[in-house]
Design a protein around this motif. Structure first.
Motif, short mmCIF file in Angstrom:
data_model
loop_
_atom_site.label_atom_id
_atom_site.label_comp_id
_atom_site.label_asym_id
_atom_site.label_seq_id
_atom_site.Cartn_x
_atom_site.Cartn_y
_atom_site.Cartn_z
N GLU A 97 64.89 72.28 87.52
CA GLU A 97 64.85 72.51 88.98
C GLU A 97 65.40 71.28 89.68
N VAL A 98 66.71 71.17 89.75
CA VAL A 98 67.35 69.99 90.36
C VAL A 98 67.49 70.22 91.87
N PRO A 99 66.99 69.31 92.70
CA PRO A 99 66.95 69.54 94.15
C PRO A 99 68.28 69.26 94.86
N VAL A 100 69.31 70.02 94.47
CA VAL A 100 70.62 69.90 95.12
C VAL A 100 71.17 71.30 95.38
N ASP A 101 72.20 71.36 96.22
CA ASP A 101 72.76 72.65 96.62
C ASP A 101 73.59 73.29 95.51
N GLU A 102 73.79 74.59 95.63
CA GLU A 102 74.66 75.31 94.69
C GLU A 102 76.09 74.78 94.77
N CYS A 103 76.75 74.73 93.64
CA CYS A 103 78.17 74.37 93.54
C CYS A 103 78.49 73.07 94.27
N SER A 104 77.63 72.06 94.11
CA SER A 104 77.80 70.80 94.85
C SER A 104 78.09 69.60 93.95
N VAL A 105 78.01 69.79 92.63
CA VAL A 105 78.01 68.65 91.70
C VAL A 105 79.27 68.65 90.83
N ASP A 106 79.89 67.49 90.69
CA ASP A 106 81.07 67.35 89.83
C ASP A 106 80.70 67.15 88.36
N LEU A 107 79.61 66.40 88.12
CA LEU A 107 79.22 66.08 86.75
C LEU A 107 77.71 66.06 86.63
N VAL A 108 77.20 66.75 85.61
CA VAL A 108 75.79 66.65 85.23
C VAL A 108 75.73 65.95 83.88
N THR A 109 74.91 64.91 83.78
CA THR A 109 74.72 64.21 82.51
C THR A 109 73.25 64.28 82.09
N ALA A 110 73.05 64.19 80.78
CA ALA A 110 71.70 64.08 80.23
C ALA A 110 71.82 63.24 78.97
N CYS A 111 71.29 62.04 79.00
CA CYS A 111 71.48 61.09 77.92
C CYS A 111 70.17 60.85 77.16
N ALA A 112 70.19 61.20 75.88
CA ALA A 112 69.01 61.07 75.01
C ALA A 112 67.78 61.73 75.64
N ALA A 113 68.02 62.90 76.26
CA ALA A 113 66.93 63.57 76.99
C ALA A 113 66.92 65.09 76.82
N ALA A 114 68.07 65.71 76.58
CA ALA A 114 68.18 67.17 76.67
C ALA A 114 67.30 67.91 75.66
N HIS A 115 66.97 67.27 74.54
CA HIS A 115 66.12 67.93 73.55
C HIS A 115 64.71 68.17 74.06
N TRP A 116 64.32 67.48 75.15
CA TRP A 116 63.00 67.69 75.74
C TRP A 116 63.00 68.82 76.76
N PHE A 117 64.17 69.31 77.16
CA PHE A 117 64.25 70.30 78.22
C PHE A 117 63.96 71.71 77.70
N SER A 118 63.61 72.59 78.62
CA SER A 118 63.66 74.03 78.35
C SER A 118 65.12 74.43 78.50
N ILE A 119 65.85 74.49 77.39
CA ILE A 119 67.31 74.39 77.44
C ILE A 119 67.97 75.58 78.13
N GLU A 120 67.49 76.80 77.94
CA GLU A 120 68.11 77.95 78.61
C GLU A 120 67.96 77.84 80.13
N LYS A 121 66.78 77.45 80.59
CA LYS A 121 66.57 77.27 82.03
C LYS A 121 67.41 76.12 82.57
N PHE A 122 67.53 75.06 81.78
CA PHE A 122 68.36 73.93 82.20
C PHE A 122 69.81 74.35 82.35
N TYR A 123 70.34 75.09 81.39
CA TYR A 123 71.74 75.52 81.48
C TYR A 123 71.97 76.46 82.67
N LYS A 124 71.00 77.27 83.00
CA LYS A 124 71.12 78.12 84.19
C LYS A 124 71.17 77.27 85.46
N GLU A 125 70.36 76.21 85.47
CA GLU A 125 70.36 75.32 86.62
C GLU A 125 71.67 74.53 86.70
#
Length: 271
Positions: A97-125
């Motif tokens: 749940e990233v608090p930014v607008d739709e279609c507003s971001v050029d780059l999303v990064t996740a460094c040594a962290a993505a394995h902790w995410f709920s990955i399907e929900k993260f990819y939708k976000e």
């Protein structure tokens, strides 16, 4: 549901002191990939699971605005205390749940962290917030490190691996995603324009004291410390003593070289 393991203030302070930024090889890979898909100037980047900001700060030269998010208030507090960069802000937020607008971001990064995410929900976000042709970059280093010092490298690496075995009972099941080089995370990326780059070895000079500090940031060590604090502290003391004896030095301020194997996932949203 995302996994929460980095909540404590002491853990966050260790994270700020001993965790490191993504190596230059990984940074070059990310920005070369992005440069082939988007035109400069780049407007907005979001670093998700930013911890204490080491991975956020590498974005500064490239973007007009940067947001670092993490689910842990203690991590964000440490990141904010260390922040004196006007185009960087931090906030407490789950990766899904990233608090930014739709279609507003050029780059999303996740460094040594993505394995902790709920990955399907993260990819939708990610899909919600990325601009068309915007990029996703997910990086991690593999826990199987080598420790080098003069002609004692084999012995030192053996001590480190023995320590990993001792910590293994406290290893979270999600670390398996790291050990397999994020293959499952790569397969789950919903875009066709994607690539997985592995076997990038980084040689990182650091003081022995910093390497011992890095070990104490690992989630399995923190779990060990939580359940058996006396044994966990003894483990660090014993490991330090063994390193010093093998190296033939008396000071933990002696420099060693740590070799890391890195993997990076890259993807671009369709137009």
């Amino acid at each position: 549901m995302a996994t929460r393991l980095f909540e404590g203030k002491t853990h966050a302070s260790y994270y700020q002191k001993y965790r490191f930024s993504p190596p230059q090889e990984v940074q070059d890979l990310i920005f070369n990939y992005m440069g082939e898909r988007l035109s400069k100037p780049y407007g907005f980047a979001v670093d998700v699971g930013c911890g204490t900001g080491q991975s956020t700060r590498i974005l500064v030269p490239y973007f007009e605005k940067i947001l670092g998010t993490d689910i842990s208030p203690a991590q964000i507090e440490e990141a904010s205390k260390a922040n004196d960069i006007p185009n960087v802000t931090y906030c407490v937020s789950p990766a899904e749940e990233v608090p930014v607008d739709e279609c507003s971001v050029d780059l999303v990064t996740a460094c040594a962290a993505a394995h902790w995410f709920s990955i399907e929900k993260f990819y939708k976000e990610v899909d919600r917030i990325l601009k068309p042709r915007g990029c996703l970059a997910i990086f991690t280093y593999i826990p199987d490190m080598e420790v080098h010092y003069k002609d004692r490298s084999e012995q030192l690496t053996k001590v480190f691996k023995e320590g990993q075995k001792m910590l293994a009972p406290y290893e979270n099941e999600k670390v398996r995603l790291v050990k397999t080089g994020y293959k499952d995370l790569f397969d789950a990326i919903p875009y066709t324009d994607k690539k997985r780059v592995e076997n990038m070895t980084t040689k990182m000079p650091m003081l022995l004291s910093d390497f011992l500090g890095l070990i104490q940031t690992f989630s399995m060590f923190q779990d060990f410390l939580k359940h058996e604090p006396k044994k966990a502290k003894e483990f660090i003391v014993t490991t330090e003593k063994r390193f010093l004896e093998i190296m033939g030095v008396s000071s933990t301020e002696t420099e060693i070289e740590v070799r890391l194997n890195n993997v990076c996932l890259l993807a671009s949203k369709p137009k």
